[in-house]
Motif scaffolding. Structure first.
Motif, PDB file in Angstrom:
ATOM      1  N   ARG A  90       1.300   3.097 -12.130  1.00 23.62           N
ATOM      2  CA  ARG A  90       0.194   4.380 -13.243  1.00 23.62           C
ATOM      3  C   ARG A  90       0.906   3.597 -14.174  1.00 23.62           C
ATOM      4  NH1 ARG A  90      -3.968   6.786 -13.128  1.00 23.62           N
ATOM      5  NH2 ARG A  90      -4.187   7.545 -15.359  1.00 23.62           N
ATOM      6  N   VAL A 111       3.403   1.986  -2.694  1.00 21.46           N
ATOM      7  CA  VAL A 111       3.546   1.892  -3.106  1.00 21.46           C
ATOM      8  C   VAL A 111       2.460   2.468  -3.860  1.00 21.46           C
ATOM      9  CG1 VAL A 111       4.517   0.866  -5.253  1.00 21.46           C
ATOM     10  CG2 VAL A 111       6.355   0.926  -3.108  1.00 21.46           C
ATOM     11  N   VAL A 112       2.739   3.852  -5.319  1.00 21.44           N
ATOM     12  CA  VAL A 112       1.204   4.042  -6.192  1.00 21.44           C
ATOM     13  C   VAL A 112       1.912   3.682  -7.183  1.00 21.44           C
ATOM     14  CG1 VAL A 112       0.470   6.435  -6.980  1.00 21.44           C
ATOM     15  CG2 VAL A 112       0.087   6.239  -4.431  1.00 21.44           C
ATOM     16  N   TRP A 165       0.717  -1.745  -0.247  1.00 22.23           N
ATOM     17  CA  TRP A 165       0.164   0.074   0.101  1.00 22.23           C
ATOM     18  C   TRP A 165       0.881   1.470  -0.043  1.00 22.23           C
ATOM     19  CZ3 TRP A 165       0.094   4.004   3.733  1.00 22.23           C
ATOM     20  CH2 TRP A 165       0.735   3.953   4.909  1.00 22.23           C
ATOM     21  N   GLU A 199       8.157  14.298   7.945  1.00 22.27           N
ATOM     22  CA  GLU A 199       9.444  14.984   8.256  1.00 22.27           C
ATOM     23  C   GLU A 199      10.798  15.392   7.293  1.00 22.27           C
ATOM     24  OE1 GLU A 199      11.575  17.123   9.169  1.00 22.27           O
ATOM     25  OE2 GLU A 199      11.233  16.159  11.530  1.00 22.27           O
ATOM     26  N   ILE A 248       3.820  13.176  -0.824  1.00 21.23           N
ATOM     27  CA  ILE A 248       4.361  12.180  -0.772  1.00 21.23           C
ATOM     28  C   ILE A 248       4.101  11.040   0.255  1.00 21.23           C
ATOM     29  CG2 ILE A 248       6.930  11.910   0.594  1.00 21.23           C
ATOM     30  CD1 ILE A 248       5.845  10.496  -2.546  1.00 21.23           C
ATOM     31  N   ILE A 263      12.812   9.962   0.108  1.00 23.47           N
ATOM     32  CA  ILE A 263      12.417  10.844  -1.677  1.00 23.47           C
ATOM     33  C   ILE A 263      13.443  10.054  -2.464  1.00 23.47           C
ATOM     34  CG2 ILE A 263      10.864  12.455  -2.933  1.00 23.47           C
ATOM     35  CD1 ILE A 263       9.810  13.345  -0.442  1.00 23.47           C
ATOM     36  N   ILE A 299      12.242   6.769  -7.945  1.00 22.31           N
ATOM     37  CA  ILE A 299      10.747   6.089  -8.872  1.00 22.31           C
ATOM     38  C   ILE A 299      11.248   4.783  -9.658  1.00 22.31           C
ATOM     39  CG2 ILE A 299       9.168   7.065 -10.709  1.00 22.31           C
ATOM     40  CD1 ILE A 299       8.618   9.598  -9.215  1.00 22.31           C
ATOM     41  N   ILE A 344       5.166   3.026 -13.426  1.00 22.37           N
ATOM     42  CA  ILE A 344       5.721   3.631 -13.310  1.00 22.37           C
ATOM     43  C   ILE A 344       5.267   3.186 -12.281  1.00 22.37           C
ATOM     44  CG2 ILE A 344       6.661   5.689 -14.783  1.00 22.37           C
ATOM     45  CD1 ILE A 344       4.589   7.469 -13.052  1.00 22.37           C
ATOM     46  N   ASN A 392      10.762   2.999 -13.083  1.00 26.00           N
ATOM     47  CA  ASN A 392      10.263   2.365 -14.125  1.00 26.00           C
ATOM     48  C   ASN A 392       9.884   1.154 -14.213  1.00 26.00           C
ATOM     49  OD1 ASN A 392      10.704   5.515 -14.566  1.00 26.00           O
ATOM     50  ND2 ASN A 392       9.670   4.676 -17.080  1.00 26.00           N
ATOM     51  N   LEU A 446       3.301  13.396   9.838  1.00 25.77           N
ATOM     52  CA  LEU A 446       3.263  12.169   8.839  1.00 25.77           C
ATOM     53  C   LEU A 446       4.095  12.938   8.380  1.00 25.77           C
ATOM     54  CD1 LEU A 446      -0.468  14.132   7.443  1.00 25.77           C
ATOM     55  CD2 LEU A 446      -0.194  11.647   8.363  1.00 25.77           C
ATOM     56  N   VAL A 486       5.812   4.506  -7.487  1.00 29.43           N
ATOM     57  CA  VAL A 486       6.260   5.822  -7.000  1.00 29.43           C
ATOM     58  C   VAL A 486       6.018   4.881  -5.324  1.00 29.43           C
ATOM     59  CG1 VAL A 486       5.927   8.042  -6.051  1.00 29.43           C
ATOM     60  CG2 VAL A 486       5.813   7.274  -8.739  1.00 29.43           C
ATOM     61  N   PRO A 487       7.164   5.382  -4.289  1.00 29.70           N
ATOM     62  CA  PRO A 487       6.930   5.360  -2.871  1.00 29.70           C
ATOM     63  C   PRO A 487       6.814   5.958  -2.236  1.00 29.70           C
ATOM     64  CG  PRO A 487       8.871   4.401  -3.796  1.00 29.70           C
ATOM     65  CD  PRO A 487       8.235   5.062  -5.148  1.00 29.70           C
ATOM     66  N   LEU A 488       5.850   5.918  -1.475  1.00 31.81           N
ATOM     67  CA  LEU A 488       5.323   7.136  -0.430  1.00 31.81           C
ATOM     68  C   LEU A 488       6.342   6.806   0.458  1.00 31.81           C
ATOM     69  CD1 LEU A 488       1.567   6.248   0.552  1.00 31.81           C
ATOM     70  CD2 LEU A 488       2.425   7.731  -0.987  1.00 31.81           C
ATOM     71  N   ALA A 489       6.564   8.264   1.404  1.00 36.31           N
ATOM     72  CA  ALA A 489       7.866   8.575   2.417  1.00 36.31           C
ATOM     73  C   ALA A 489       7.296   9.697   3.047  1.00 36.31           C
ATOM     74  CB  ALA A 489       8.844   9.401   1.607  1.00 36.31           C
ATOM     75  N   SER A 490       8.122   9.443   4.518  1.00 41.60           N
ATOM     76  CA  SER A 490       7.506   9.960   5.860  1.00 41.60           C
ATOM     77  C   SER A 490       8.602  10.739   6.096  1.00 41.60           C
ATOM     78  CB  SER A 490       6.758   9.193   6.656  1.00 41.60           C
ATOM     79  OG  SER A 490       8.041   8.321   7.443  1.00 41.60           O
ATOM     80  N   ARG A 491       9.661  11.180   5.021  1.00 46.00           N
ATOM     81  CA  ARG A 491      10.644  12.177   5.425  1.00 46.00           C
ATOM     82  C   ARG A 491      11.354  12.209   4.305  1.00 46.00           C
ATOM     83  NH1 ARG A 491      11.867  11.020  10.723  1.00 46.00           N
ATOM     84  NH2 ARG A 491      14.384  12.377  10.489  1.00 46.00           N
ATOM     85  N   GLY A 492      12.148  13.731   4.297  1.00 42.06           N
ATOM     86  CA  GLY A 492      12.467  13.986   3.243  1.00 42.06           C
ATOM     87  C   GLY A 492      13.430  13.150   2.420  1.00 42.06           C
TER      88      GLY A 492
END
Lengths: 106, 292
Positions: free
Chosen positions: A24, A21-22, A19, B64, B250, A42, A45, A31, A47, B62, A33-39
């Protein structure tokens, strides 16, 4: 100490999409796209090429890696051992980037 | 004020979206003078009220950013964005899930502490728009946009890729072209007629920012080189590159899905190229030819 990622996964394992990963489909290729909770998270991505897209689209939490490989073998006209090796290796890569999770082997 | 009789409101329109900010003092909702072309008199797709009150206690973390801001989900499901100077949170925005409204908490600074005058000072102003655009399926891209002849050529790149350099080259060698921005361009892929590209007030070192807009003609991903050439990209590759140059929330799966969809829609509707370019006017002809 980080352990090296496995080169492949058990053919009897059942992968399901994470869940976190998004995905499309864009012009025939996915492609991811992993979700992230820290800068710092990121960073990636992914392909997928047409073969990867074929496998990704069949990961539904019900089919085993072996069953997906069988479909791959049929549609791409490759031998069953070759398809199984490709699928298991690709699943290991998806597992490493946390795009999938594996259910227990039956 | 939304909730009181006497107050001030400032509105800024970027692309199709109007941000209306309400406050007791005009300085609290002031934008820099260079934003003047984006100010407007009507509308309010996002309405925020500035409050000189203590900042709400943050809920579940959510995201940082590892920079000045963090995002929290509050117990009532609203989104809280906090902004820090050092270890001190000096302001926060509490927003509803649809990013249609909320409050900006902007308490008076302690004596001797840094004192930003406007509650909407960057990056909050831009973040309010970014969060709303992610809900609406619009895409802000780290890019330079040039409205040239019949359409917009978009040059996307991270910091240092050459966006402002490119804007200056266009300004010098193709003065009829209009620079939408040398750092941020908004894309609206929802229109049946084609993707629309809008300028924004958030600029790069060239300080180019215009509210003008045009139909998107081509996308370019910048790579500085000794020679100028454009290499066509597969739409999936272009979509991934667009995403890495956009500003999605994100941590939010639904919003990220909409942003990824927008990337795919743009990449499927406009030709995309890897643009290797030398810092001279040769890049103009290369881009024009590729965008035909």
């Amino acid at each position: 100490v980080a352990r090296p990622a496995p080169d492949s996964v058990d053919l009897n394992a059942t992968p399901r999409r994470s869940w976190r990963v998004v995905s499309r489909l864009v012009a025939g290729e996915h492609i991811l796209v992993p979700l992230a909770s820290r800068g710092a998270e990121i960073d990636s991505i992914f392909n997928l090429n047409p073969t990867g897209t074929f496998i990704w689209e069949r990961i539904d939490g019900r089919k085993t890696v072996r069953e997906i490989a069988s479909l791959l073998s049929h549609d791409f006209q490759v031998s069953a051992p070759r398809a199984e090796a490709d699928c298991a290796e690709f699943a290991a890569q998806l597992l490493e980037v946390r795009a999938i999770e594996l259910s227990d082997t039956p | 004020l939304k909730s009181a009789a006497a107050g001030f409101v400032n509105r800024m329109k970027v692309g199709p979206t109007v941000l209306a900010a309400f406050a007791r003092r005009p300085s609290e909702v002031a934008w820099p003078k260079r934003f003047a072309p984006f100010l407007c008199a009507k509308g309010g797709d996002i309405e925020v009220e500035i409050r000189r009150e203590p900042i709400p206690r943050p809920g579940d973390l959510l995201f940082e950013s590892e920079g000045v801001w963090r995002a929290y989900r509050q117990p009532d499901s609203r989104l809280l964005l906090t902004f820090r100077v050092g270890r001190t949170i000096y302001k926060a925005a509490l927003l509803d899930r649809a990013i249609k409204g909320g409050e900006v908490y902007f308490p008076r600074p302690l004596r001797g502490a840094p004192a930003p005058r406007s509650a909407l000072q960057f990056p909050l102003d831009e973040m309010l728009f970014q969060h709303r655009w992610a809900q609406d399926g619009l895409l802000e891209v780290h890019s330079c946009g040039v409205l040239d002849r019949s359409g917009v050529l978009l040059f996307a790149g991270h910091s240092g890729a050459g966006k402002s350099t490119l804007a200056r080259i266009w300004r010098q060698h193709a003065p009829a072209a209009r620079i939408l921005s040398d750092d941020r361009v908004l894309l609206d892929p929802r229109r049946p007629a084609g993707v629309r590209a809008f300028g924004t007030p958030w600029h790069g070192t060239g300080r180019f920012g215009s509210p003008a807009s045009g139909g998107l003609r081509a996308l370019f991903f910048l790579e500085q080189s000794a020679v100028s050439e454009a290499v066509r990209l597969h739409p999936a590759e272009a979509a991934a590159r667009l995403f890495t140059r956009s500003f999605p929330p994100i941590w939010d799966r639904d919003a990220t899905e909409r942003v990824v969809k927008a990337c795919g829609d743009v990449a499927e509707r406009a030709p995309a190229f890897l643009l290797r370019f030398r810092k001279d006017e040769s890049v103009i002809d290369i881009a024009r030819q590729a965008g035909q």
